[in-house]
Design a protein around this motif. Structure first.
Motif, PDB file in Angstrom:
ATOM      1  N   ALA A   1     -10.635 160.511  93.889  1.00 46.04           N
ATOM      2  CA  ALA A   1     -10.198 159.758  94.573  1.00 46.04           C
ATOM      3  C   ALA A   1     -10.425 158.562  92.838  1.00 46.04           C
ATOM      4  O   ALA A   1     -11.377 157.503  93.626  1.00 46.04           O
ATOM      5  CB  ALA A   1      -9.387 159.530  95.689  1.00 46.04           C
ATOM      6  N   LYS A   2      -9.321 157.740  92.735  1.00 47.82           N
ATOM      7  CA  LYS A   2      -9.316 156.502  91.512  1.00 47.82           C
ATOM      8  C   LYS A   2      -8.114 155.752  91.698  1.00 47.82           C
ATOM      9  O   LYS A   2      -8.355 155.012  91.244  1.00 47.82           O
ATOM     10  CB  LYS A   2      -8.829 157.791  90.001  1.00 47.82           C
ATOM     11  N   ALA A   3      -7.366 156.525  93.022  1.00 51.18           N
ATOM     12  CA  ALA A   3      -6.452 155.388  93.445  1.00 51.18           C
ATOM     13  C   ALA A   3      -5.449 155.447  94.191  1.00 51.18           C
ATOM     14  O   ALA A   3      -6.517 156.656  95.141  1.00 51.18           O
ATOM     15  CB  ALA A   3      -4.945 154.914  92.089  1.00 51.18           C
ATOM     16  N   LEU A   4      -5.173 155.080  95.255  1.00 51.33           N
ATOM     17  CA  LEU A   4      -4.641 154.875  96.470  1.00 51.33           C
ATOM     18  C   LEU A   4      -2.762 154.755  96.192  1.00 51.33           C
ATOM     19  O   LEU A   4      -2.983 153.972  95.765  1.00 51.33           O
ATOM     20  CB  LEU A   4      -5.290 154.041  97.472  1.00 51.33           C
ATOM     21  N   ALA A   5      -2.650 155.296  97.360  1.00 52.96           N
ATOM     22  CA  ALA A   5      -0.912 154.974  97.532  1.00 52.96           C
ATOM     23  C   ALA A   5      -0.877 154.876  99.093  1.00 52.96           C
ATOM     24  O   ALA A   5      -1.790 155.328 100.037  1.00 52.96           O
ATOM     25  CB  ALA A   5      -0.006 156.651  97.166  1.00 52.96           C
ATOM     26  N   VAL A   6       0.380 154.527  99.314  1.00 54.68           N
ATOM     27  CA  VAL A   6       0.698 154.397 100.978  1.00 54.68           C
ATOM     28  C   VAL A   6       1.937 155.264 101.125  1.00 54.68           C
ATOM     29  O   VAL A   6       2.633 154.892 100.432  1.00 54.68           O
ATOM     30  CB  VAL A   6       0.690 152.545 100.613  1.00 54.68           C
ATOM     31  N   SER A   7       1.890 155.513 102.096  1.00 53.05           N
ATOM     32  CA  SER A   7       2.872 155.102 103.149  1.00 53.05           C
ATOM     33  C   SER A   7       3.553 154.946 104.671  1.00 53.05           C
ATOM     34  O   SER A   7       2.686 154.989 105.052  1.00 53.05           O
ATOM     35  CB  SER A   7       3.110 157.181 102.718  1.00 53.05           C
ATOM     36  N   LEU A   8       5.061 155.174 104.493  1.00 51.66           N
ATOM     37  CA  LEU A   8       5.225 154.898 106.101  1.00 51.66           C
ATOM     38  C   LEU A   8       4.818 156.671 106.703  1.00 51.66           C
ATOM     39  O   LEU A   8       5.401 157.495 106.732  1.00 51.66           O
ATOM     40  CB  LEU A   8       6.586 154.677 106.318  1.00 51.66           C
ATOM     41  N   GLU A   9       4.326 156.663 107.920  1.00 50.73           N
ATOM     42  CA  GLU A   9       4.118 157.630 109.064  1.00 50.73           C
ATOM     43  C   GLU A   9       4.388 157.325 110.794  1.00 50.73           C
ATOM     44  O   GLU A   9       4.659 156.383 111.288  1.00 50.73           O
ATOM     45  CB  GLU A   9       2.834 157.807 109.046  1.00 50.73           C
ATOM     46  N   PRO A  10       4.507 157.958 111.265  1.00 46.60           N
ATOM     47  CA  PRO A  10       4.961 157.910 112.652  1.00 46.60           C
ATOM     48  C   PRO A  10       3.244 157.445 113.305  1.00 46.60           C
ATOM     49  O   PRO A  10       2.161 157.933 112.535  1.00 46.60           O
ATOM     50  CB  PRO A  10       5.339 159.033 113.532  1.00 46.60           C
ATOM     51  N   PRO A  11       3.081 156.610 114.650  1.00 41.56           N
ATOM     52  CA  PRO A  11       1.446 156.594 114.914  1.00 41.56           C
ATOM     53  C   PRO A  11       0.975 157.561 115.120  1.00 41.56           C
ATOM     54  O   PRO A  11       1.413 159.115 115.357  1.00 41.56           O
ATOM     55  CB  PRO A  11       2.149 156.184 116.786  1.00 41.56           C
ATOM     56  N   GLY A  12       0.352 157.351 114.634  1.00 37.48           N
ATOM     57  CA  GLY A  12      -1.392 158.727 114.446  1.00 37.48           C
ATOM     58  C   GLY A  12      -1.921 159.115 113.298  1.00 37.48           C
ATOM     59  O   GLY A  12      -2.654 159.815 112.908  1.00 37.48           O
ATOM     60  N   GLY A  13      -0.707 158.740 112.212  1.00 35.77           N
ATOM     61  CA  GLY A  13      -0.715 159.438 110.787  1.00 35.77           C
ATOM     62  C   GLY A  13      -0.248 160.850 110.554  1.00 35.77           C
ATOM     63  O   GLY A  13      -0.289 161.638 111.287  1.00 35.77           O
ATOM     64  N   SER A  14       0.087 161.087 109.059  1.00 34.53           N
ATOM     65  CA  SER A  14      -0.061 162.601 109.077  1.00 34.53           C
ATOM     66  C   SER A  14      -1.441 163.408 108.416  1.00 34.53           C
ATOM     67  O   SER A  14      -1.737 162.505 107.712  1.00 34.53           O
ATOM     68  CB  SER A  14       0.996 162.305 108.197  1.00 34.53           C
ATOM     69  N   ARG A  15      -0.780 164.685 108.233  1.00 38.81           N
ATOM     70  CA  ARG A  15      -1.528 165.293 107.052  1.00 38.81           C
ATOM     71  C   ARG A  15      -1.253 165.349 106.119  1.00 38.81           C
ATOM     72  O   ARG A  15      -1.861 165.378 104.692  1.00 38.81           O
ATOM     73  CB  ARG A  15      -1.864 166.734 107.526  1.00 38.81           C
ATOM     74  N   ARG A  16       0.130 165.039 105.881  1.00 40.45           N
ATOM     75  CA  ARG A  16       0.718 165.058 103.901  1.00 40.45           C
ATOM     76  C   ARG A  16       1.852 163.984 104.453  1.00 40.45           C
ATOM     77  O   ARG A  16       2.306 163.703 104.973  1.00 40.45           O
ATOM     78  CB  ARG A  16       1.176 166.226 104.181  1.00 40.45           C
ATOM     79  N   PRO A  17       1.865 163.325 103.357  1.00 40.75           N
ATOM     80  CA  PRO A  17       2.085 161.382 103.528  1.00 40.75           C
ATOM     81  C   PRO A  17       4.187 162.549 103.411  1.00 40.75           C
ATOM     82  O   PRO A  17       4.621 163.548 103.039  1.00 40.75           O
ATOM     83  CB  PRO A  17       2.782 161.179 101.810  1.00 40.75           C
ATOM     84  N   THR A  18       4.732 161.889 104.549  1.00 36.30           N
ATOM     85  CA  THR A  18       6.430 162.211 104.857  1.00 36.30           C
ATOM     86  C   THR A  18       7.030 161.042 103.836  1.00 36.30           C
ATOM     87  O   THR A  18       8.717 161.519 103.414  1.00 36.30           O
ATOM     88  CB  THR A  18       6.106 161.616 106.780  1.00 36.30           C
ATOM     89  N   GLU A  19       7.121 159.627 103.764  1.00 34.12           N
ATOM     90  CA  GLU A  19       7.840 159.434 102.973  1.00 34.12           C
ATOM     91  C   GLU A  19       6.945 158.085 102.594  1.00 34.12           C
ATOM     92  O   GLU A  19       6.652 157.364 102.894  1.00 34.12           O
ATOM     93  CB  GLU A  19       8.632 157.693 103.911  1.00 34.12           C
ATOM     94  N   ILE A  20       6.988 157.857 101.117  1.00 34.41           N
ATOM     95  CA  ILE A  20       6.146 157.296 100.547  1.00 34.41           C
ATOM     96  C   ILE A  20       6.360 155.342 100.340  1.00 34.41           C
ATOM     97  O   ILE A  20       7.953 155.693 100.146  1.00 34.41           O
ATOM     98  CB  ILE A  20       5.949 157.633  98.901  1.00 34.41           C
ATOM     99  N   LEU A  21       5.712 154.739 100.571  1.00 38.92           N
ATOM    100  CA  LEU A  21       6.243 153.635 100.303  1.00 38.92           C
ATOM    101  C   LEU A  21       5.922 153.289  99.160  1.00 38.92           C
ATOM    102  O   LEU A  21       6.520 152.303  98.664  1.00 38.92           O
ATOM    103  CB  LEU A  21       5.420 152.466 101.330  1.00 38.92           C
ATOM    104  N   GLY A  22       4.772 153.126  98.270  1.00 37.57           N
ATOM    105  CA  GLY A  22       4.325 153.184  97.237  1.00 37.57           C
ATOM    106  C   GLY A  22       3.193 153.367  96.238  1.00 37.57           C
ATOM    107  O   GLY A  22       2.329 154.101  96.918  1.00 37.57           O
ATOM    108  N   LEU A  23       3.771 153.326  95.472  1.00 38.13           N
ATOM    109  CA  LEU A  23       3.173 154.507  94.377  1.00 38.13           C
ATOM    110  C   LEU A  23       1.942 153.316  93.029  1.00 38.13           C
ATOM    111  O   LEU A  23       2.495 152.473  93.092  1.00 38.13           O
ATOM    112  CB  LEU A  23       3.241 155.668  93.552  1.00 38.13           C
ATOM    113  N   PRO A  24       0.802 153.942  93.072  1.00 35.31           N
ATOM    114  CA  PRO A  24      -0.374 152.575  92.201  1.00 35.31           C
ATOM    115  C   PRO A  24       0.534 152.655  90.983  1.00 35.31           C
ATOM    116  O   PRO A  24       0.988 154.213  90.255  1.00 35.31           O
ATOM    117  CB  PRO A  24      -1.710 153.286  91.676  1.00 35.31           C
ATOM    118  N   GLN A  25       0.764 151.640  90.021  1.00 34.09           N
ATOM    119  CA  GLN A  25       1.257 151.966  88.557  1.00 34.09           C
ATOM    120  C   GLN A  25      -0.125 150.466  87.956  1.00 34.09           C
ATOM    121  O   GLN A  25      -0.185 149.403  88.478  1.00 34.09           O
ATOM    122  CB  GLN A  25       2.735 151.488  88.502  1.00 34.09           C
ATOM    123  N   PRO A  26      -0.353 150.649  86.884  1.00 33.12           N
ATOM    124  CA  PRO A  26      -0.966 149.556  86.353  1.00 33.12           C
ATOM    125  C   PRO A  26      -0.339 148.330  86.059  1.00 33.12           C
ATOM    126  O   PRO A  26       0.988 148.190  86.317  1.00 33.12           O
ATOM    127  CB  PRO A  26      -1.334 150.289  84.686  1.00 33.12           C
TER     128      PRO A  26
END
Length: 205
Positions: free
Chosen positions: A180-205
């Motif tokens: 991994a060279k960067a990271l994204a953040v998502s909103l998830e139910p408590p406990g998290g998920s194996r795949r993103p369900t609602e992307i909150l933020g994707l990285p941009q320079p």
């Protein structure tokens, strides 16, 4: 003091890290510009939550002055979110020891450190990430997650996003997987998920 000048000092105001003169000027600005109060309250709440979970430890002599000098020099266009992060890291340093908070603050000036904006699918900035050359990453978001949800980090490389840990405070550190060279953040139910369900933020320079 202009609203912009006061806003830059709000993170340090929340931590009580201003001189008496600076604090008075910020409080005068808060009376003059009531639109600053929501941001001030949010920073005060973050500082309070962080402080509540920190065990007191002796502060190494001279650390606070060194960190504050470094924070005050961080003033480029992306300064406000990172100033908030640096101020929060100062608070962490006061509770957990010098290395953690000071190393992140100093990393802002290193050539190998990348600062990326996290942008929502709609194109609105929601926070920043600081990725050090050694693969450590810091996420700074604008607000805590909504009730009943948590944030989750995702390592981004050539393949599928790699699930990282969940978090509730708008400040979190990660160790990125090697691919991994960067990271994204998502909103998830408590406990998290194996795949993103609602992307909150994707990285941009």
């Amino acid at each position: 003091m202009s609203p912009e000048e006061a806003r830059e000092l709000l993170p340090l105001y929340a931590l009580g890290a201003l001189t008496p003169e600076e604090r008075q000027r910020v409080e005068e600005a808060l009376k003059r510009y009531p639109e600053l109060w929501p941001e001030a309250r949010a920073l005060l709440e973050i500082a309070s939550e962080l402080a509540a979970g920190l065990p007191p430890e002796p502060l190494p002599e001279g650390l606070e002055a060194r960190v504050l000098r470094r924070i005050r020099r961080v003033r480029p266009s992306w300064a406000r979110p990172l100033l908030a992060a640096a101020a929060a890291l100062l608070l962490v340093a006061l509770g957990y020891g010098a290395y953690f908070g000071l190393s992140w603050t100093l990393a802002l000036g290193e050539a190998s450190t990348r600062v990326l904006t996290l942008v929502s699918p709609e194109g609105a900035p929601v926070g920043r990430t600081v990725v050090r050359g050694d693969g450590e990453a810091l996420v700074v978001l604008k607000a805590p997650p909504p009730p009943g949800r948590v944030y989750q980090g995702w390592g981004l490389g050539k393949g599928e996003p790699v699930p990282l840990s969940t978090f509730r405070l708008p400040l979190k550190t990660f160790r990125l997987p090697p691919e991994a060279k960067a990271l994204a953040v998502s909103l998830e139910p408590p406990g998290g998920s194996r795949r993103p369900t609602e992307i909150l933020g994707l990285p941009q320079p």
